[in-house]
Design a protein around this motif. Structure first.
Motif, PDB file in Angstrom:
ATOM      1  N   ARG A 115       0.824  -1.204   0.000  1.00 15.26           N
ATOM      2  CA  ARG A 115       0.000   0.000   0.000  1.00 15.26           C
ATOM      3  C   ARG A 115       0.864   1.262   0.000  1.00 15.26           C
ATOM      4  N   VAL A 116       1.957   1.218   0.763  1.00 12.00           N
ATOM      5  CA  VAL A 116       2.894   2.344   0.756  1.00 12.00           C
ATOM      6  C   VAL A 116       3.491   2.521  -0.633  1.00 12.00           C
ATOM      7  N   ASP A 117       3.896   1.405  -1.248  1.00 12.02           N
ATOM      8  CA  ASP A 117       4.489   1.461  -2.586  1.00 12.02           C
ATOM      9  C   ASP A 117       3.504   2.064  -3.591  1.00 12.02           C
ATOM     10  N   HIS A 118       2.253   1.605  -3.524  1.00 11.13           N
ATOM     11  CA  HIS A 118       1.244   2.100  -4.463  1.00 11.13           C
ATOM     12  C   HIS A 118       0.992   3.595  -4.260  1.00 11.13           C
ATOM     13  N   ALA A 119       0.859   4.018  -3.007  1.00 12.50           N
ATOM     14  CA  ALA A 119       0.584   5.431  -2.721  1.00 12.50           C
ATOM     15  C   ALA A 119       1.719   6.314  -3.228  1.00 12.50           C
ATOM     16  N   CYS A 120       2.966   5.916  -2.961  1.00 11.16           N
ATOM     17  CA  CYS A 120       4.107   6.727  -3.383  1.00 11.16           C
ATOM     18  C   CYS A 120       4.231   6.775  -4.902  1.00 11.16           C
ATOM     19  N   ARG A 121       4.028   5.640  -5.556  1.00 12.71           N
ATOM     20  CA  ARG A 121       4.095   5.624  -7.022  1.00 12.71           C
ATOM     21  C   ARG A 121       3.003   6.495  -7.631  1.00 12.71           C
ATOM     22  N   THR A 122       1.797   6.402  -7.070  1.00 17.91           N
ATOM     23  CA  THR A 122       0.678   7.183  -7.592  1.00 17.91           C
ATOM     24  C   THR A 122       0.925   8.682  -7.429  1.00 17.91           C
ATOM     25  N   LEU A 123       1.361   9.080  -6.248  1.00 16.31           N
ATOM     26  CA  LEU A 123       1.607  10.499  -5.992  1.00 16.31           C
ATOM     27  C   LEU A 123       2.759  11.025  -6.839  1.00 16.31           C
ATOM     28  N   ARG A 124       3.780  10.216  -7.008  1.00 16.10           N
ATOM     29  CA  ARG A 124       4.926  10.656  -7.805  1.00 16.10           C
ATOM     30  C   ARG A 124       4.548  10.776  -9.278  1.00 16.10           C
ATOM     31  N   TYR A 125       3.747   9.837  -9.762  1.00 15.61           N
ATOM     32  CA  TYR A 125       3.367   9.846 -11.172  1.00 15.61           C
ATOM     33  C   TYR A 125       2.556  11.093 -11.523  1.00 15.61           C
ATOM     34  N   ASN A 126       1.746  11.553 -10.591  1.00 12.18           N
ATOM     35  CA  ASN A 126       0.862  12.701 -10.850  1.00 12.18           C
ATOM     36  C   ASN A 126       1.389  14.002 -10.249  1.00 12.18           C
ATOM     37  N   LEU A 127       2.669  14.012  -9.911  1.00 13.65           N
ATOM     38  CA  LEU A 127       3.229  15.163  -9.203  1.00 13.65           C
ATOM     39  C   LEU A 127       3.244  16.424 -10.066  1.00 13.65           C
ATOM     40  N   ARG A 128       3.474  16.293 -11.345  1.00 10.14           N
ATOM     41  CA  ARG A 128       3.513  17.470 -12.208  1.00 10.14           C
ATOM     42  C   ARG A 128       2.158  18.177 -12.234  1.00 10.14           C
ATOM     43  N   TRP A 129       1.071  17.386 -12.370  1.00 10.18           N
ATOM     44  CA  TRP A 129      -0.269  17.984 -12.326  1.00 10.18           C
ATOM     45  C   TRP A 129      -0.484  18.701 -11.004  1.00 10.18           C
ATOM     46  N   PHE A 130      -0.049  18.060  -9.910  1.00 12.96           N
ATOM     47  CA  PHE A 130      -0.276  18.642  -8.598  1.00 12.96           C
ATOM     48  C   PHE A 130       0.499  19.943  -8.436  1.00 12.96           C
ATOM     49  N   ALA A 131       1.726  19.983  -8.933  1.00 18.70           N
ATOM     50  CA  ALA A 131       2.539  21.199  -8.830  1.00 18.70           C
ATOM     51  C   ALA A 131       1.911  22.350  -9.595  1.00 18.70           C
ATOM     52  N   GLU A 132       1.174  22.012 -10.633  1.00 19.50           N
ATOM     53  CA  GLU A 132       0.567  23.054 -11.453  1.00 19.50           C
ATOM     54  C   GLU A 132      -0.796  23.503 -10.932  1.00 19.50           C
ATOM     55  N   GLN A 133      -1.650  22.556 -10.491  1.00 28.55           N
ATOM     56  CA  GLN A 133      -3.008  22.947 -10.121  1.00 28.55           C
ATOM     57  C   GLN A 133      -3.655  22.089  -9.044  1.00 28.55           C
ATOM     58  N   GLY A 134      -2.901  21.275  -8.340  1.00 25.12           N
ATOM     59  CA  GLY A 134      -3.470  20.430  -7.296  1.00 25.12           C
ATOM     60  C   GLY A 134      -3.900  21.222  -6.073  1.00 25.12           C
ATOM     61  N   PRO A 135      -4.762  20.640  -5.231  1.00 22.10           N
ATOM     62  CA  PRO A 135      -5.236  21.322  -4.028  1.00 22.10           C
ATOM     63  C   PRO A 135      -4.219  21.285  -2.893  1.00 22.10           C
ATOM     64  N   ALA A 136      -4.070  22.389  -2.185  1.00 23.25           N
ATOM     65  CA  ALA A 136      -3.230  22.508  -0.986  1.00 23.25           C
ATOM     66  C   ALA A 136      -1.805  22.006  -1.199  1.00 23.25           C
ATOM     67  N   PRO A 137      -1.083  22.519  -2.181  1.00 25.64           N
ATOM     68  CA  PRO A 137       0.273  22.016  -2.440  1.00 25.64           C
ATOM     69  C   PRO A 137       1.248  22.269  -1.294  1.00 25.64           C
TER      70      PRO A 137
END
Length: 209
Positions: A115-137
């Protein structure tokens, strides 16, 4: 007054190619490195298992047939390994936030390590979107930094450097460690050496050093 857009996390001016972003490229890269260090069989989360026994140092397996009583386990590390603890809990919490925005998918199946592996991979994969427009960066980057700092403090065998907040004469708060070598104020661009930054007043008014 500075009208140049700044990073919401570190307050540095955004470069021309970072226009419209919330986090600058440097803060995004730091978050990516932290997310890469946590998962996997040799990652920081997996290394916690080597520090469970109080007073143990080798991190190796227990020798069978030993007549000595087993060393008591460290409850603080056990807490770090739980599903609702300060590692997996916040990571999956952010996956849920991103899932609501259509940029992640929570997976609570499998072992805690999976579960830790999945969460970290998911967050890292979508990090560019988050840096641009994600909530509460800023909140995300701060929580991730705290998780990474806690894990490295345990697995590195030493406490992380003490962090304090000092105030530049321009009234910009500066978050530093006591072993900081140099720092540039993101607001007024004043450059400080090690001894100079430690002489700045603490945010609560006491002397920093």
């Amino acid at each position: 007054m500075n009208d140049i857009p700044t990073c919401i996390r570190c307050a540095y001016d955004l470069r021309d190619d970072e226009t419209g972003r919330q986090l600058c490229g440097r803060c995004e890269d730091r978050a990516a490195q932290q997310l890469a260090a946590i998962p996997g069989p040799r990652g920081l989360y997996a290394q916690l298992a080597h520090h469970l026994q109080r007073g143990g140092s080798s991190g190796g397996p227990t020798v069978s047939g030993s007549k000595a009583a087993p060393a008591p386990l460290r409850l603080d590390i056990l807490n770090l390994q739980t599903a609702g603890g300060p590692v997996l809990g916040p990571l999956e919490g952010w996956v849920r936030v991103w899932e609501e925005a259509g940029h992640a998918e929570l997976n609570e199946a499998g072992t805690l390590q999976q579960r830790v592996d999945h969460a970290c991979r998911t967050l890292r994969y979508n990090l560019r979107w988050f840096a641009e427009q994600g909530p509460a960066p800023d909140e995300f980057a701060r929580e991730l930094e705290a998780i990474h700092r806690t894990l490295t403090g345990v697995t590195g065998g030493q406490k992380p450097p003490r962090r304090i907040t000092v105030t530049c004469p321009c009234e910009q708060p500066l978050r530093i460690t006591l072993n900081v070598q140099a720092l540039t104020c993101p607001k007024c661009r004043t450059e400080y050496g090690h001894s100079e930054v430690l002489r700045l007043p603490l945010a609560n008014g006491r002397a920093a050093a």
